[in-house]
Design a protein around this motif. Structure first.
Motif, PDB file in Angstrom:
ATOM      1  N   GLY A  13       0.828  -1.201   0.000  1.00 33.95           N
ATOM      2  CA  GLY A  13       0.000   0.000   0.000  1.00 33.95           C
ATOM      3  C   GLY A  13       0.860   1.248   0.000  1.00 33.95           C
ATOM      4  N   THR A  14       0.268   2.347  -0.399  1.00 38.96           N
ATOM      5  CA  THR A  14       1.034   3.594  -0.441  1.00 38.96           C
ATOM      6  C   THR A  14       0.513   4.635   0.539  1.00 38.96           C
ATOM      7  OG1 THR A  14      -0.321   4.343  -2.294  1.00 38.96           O
ATOM      8  CG2 THR A  14       1.781   3.289  -2.832  1.00 38.96           C
ATOM      9  N   SER A  15      -0.472   4.281   1.336  1.00 41.33           N
ATOM     10  CA  SER A  15      -0.997   5.243   2.304  1.00 41.33           C
ATOM     11  C   SER A  15      -0.840   4.689   3.713  1.00 41.33           C
ATOM     12  CB  SER A  15      -2.472   5.546   2.010  1.00 41.33           C
ATOM     13  OG  SER A  15      -3.236   4.363   2.113  1.00 41.33           O
ATOM     14  N   ARG A  16      -1.004   5.574   4.665  1.00 43.39           N
ATOM     15  CA  ARG A  16      -0.914   5.206   6.065  1.00 43.39           C
ATOM     16  C   ARG A  16      -1.927   6.042   6.808  1.00 43.39           C
ATOM     17  NH1 ARG A  16       2.573   3.857  10.561  1.00 43.39           N
ATOM     18  NH2 ARG A  16       3.852   2.176   9.816  1.00 43.39           N
ATOM     19  N   PRO A  17      -2.802   5.490   7.610  1.00 47.30           N
ATOM     20  CA  PRO A  17      -2.937   4.069   7.916  1.00 47.30           C
ATOM     21  C   PRO A  17      -3.449   3.295   6.708  1.00 47.30           C
ATOM     22  CG  PRO A  17      -4.745   5.275   8.914  1.00 47.30           C
ATOM     23  CD  PRO A  17      -3.834   6.290   8.290  1.00 47.30           C
ATOM     24  N   SER A  18      -3.334   1.979   6.808  1.00 40.42           N
ATOM     25  CA  SER A  18      -3.639   1.151   5.652  1.00 40.42           C
ATOM     26  C   SER A  18      -4.102  -0.232   6.097  1.00 40.42           C
ATOM     27  CB  SER A  18      -2.362   1.044   4.810  1.00 40.42           C
ATOM     28  OG  SER A  18      -2.314  -0.096   4.037  1.00 40.42           O
TER      29      SER A  18
END
Length: 186
Positions: A13-18
């Motif tokens: 994934g490229t986002s956080r949170p995820s």
């Protein structure tokens, strides 16, 4: 005690949170319940920009190159990707395009993915398994798919998902022999 198993987990994934990161961490935690491991977590979002700007491996910054070397030296690779438009992400694929052609030969790989609904579950067998078969890695027979409904607040919230994670970890144990398995006291 034996040398710990070098487990490298890639959260695609490229986002956080995820949810993808949460699933990756849950799989690592479950593996640690069954095997003596030294985990290393790579978050694709942290290296996506420099990774994406490199057409050739020689163009990668040293920090990203180090992450690729960790993938190539893993005793067990855990790969988790969110499903975008029916497949893994472009950055996820690009990372594996830059991995050495023979670097993952015979490396066990636990496949995992997250998606909005169960209809994306086939990504494990129709997208991920062929990619790692091409790389001559040994994909484990049990993969883990997590739908949005099985996670809450970026945590596993479904007993069925927890059971699938446990089963995948348990099925990985025999590959590494008794010296890596944790002894459960009676």
């Amino acid at each position: 005690m034996s040398t710990p198993l070098n487990v490298v987990a890639l959260s695609g994934g490229t986002s956080r949170p995820s949810r993808t990161l949460a699933l990756t961490e849950a799989i690592l935690a479950e593996l640690a319940e069954h095997l003596h491991i030294k985990p290393h977590l790579i978050e694709l979002g942290e290296i996506a920009r420099p990774l994406g700007s490199a057409l050739w491996r020689s163009e990668l910054p040293e920090a990203v190159e180090q992450q690729l070397r960790l993938v190539e030296k893993a005793d067990l690779l855990v790969v988790t990707t969110p499903v975008y438009r029916g497949s893994f992400t472009g950055h996820f694929k690009h990372l594996f395009d830059l991995i050495g052609q023979d670097a993952l030969v015979d490396t066990p790989v636990l496949l995992a993915a997250t998606g909005g609904s169960e209809r994306h579950a086939l990504v494990l067998d129709h997208q991920l398994r062929p990619l790692f078969s091409f790389l001559q890695a040994l994909t484990l027979p049990i993969g883990v798919f997590a739908s949005q409904a099985e996670m809450a607040d970026y945590r596993v919230s479904s007993a069925a998902l927890a059971a699938r994670i446990r089963l995948a970890a348990e099925r990985a144990v025999p590959l590494f022999g008794a010296h890596h398995a944790l002894r459960k006291s009676a």
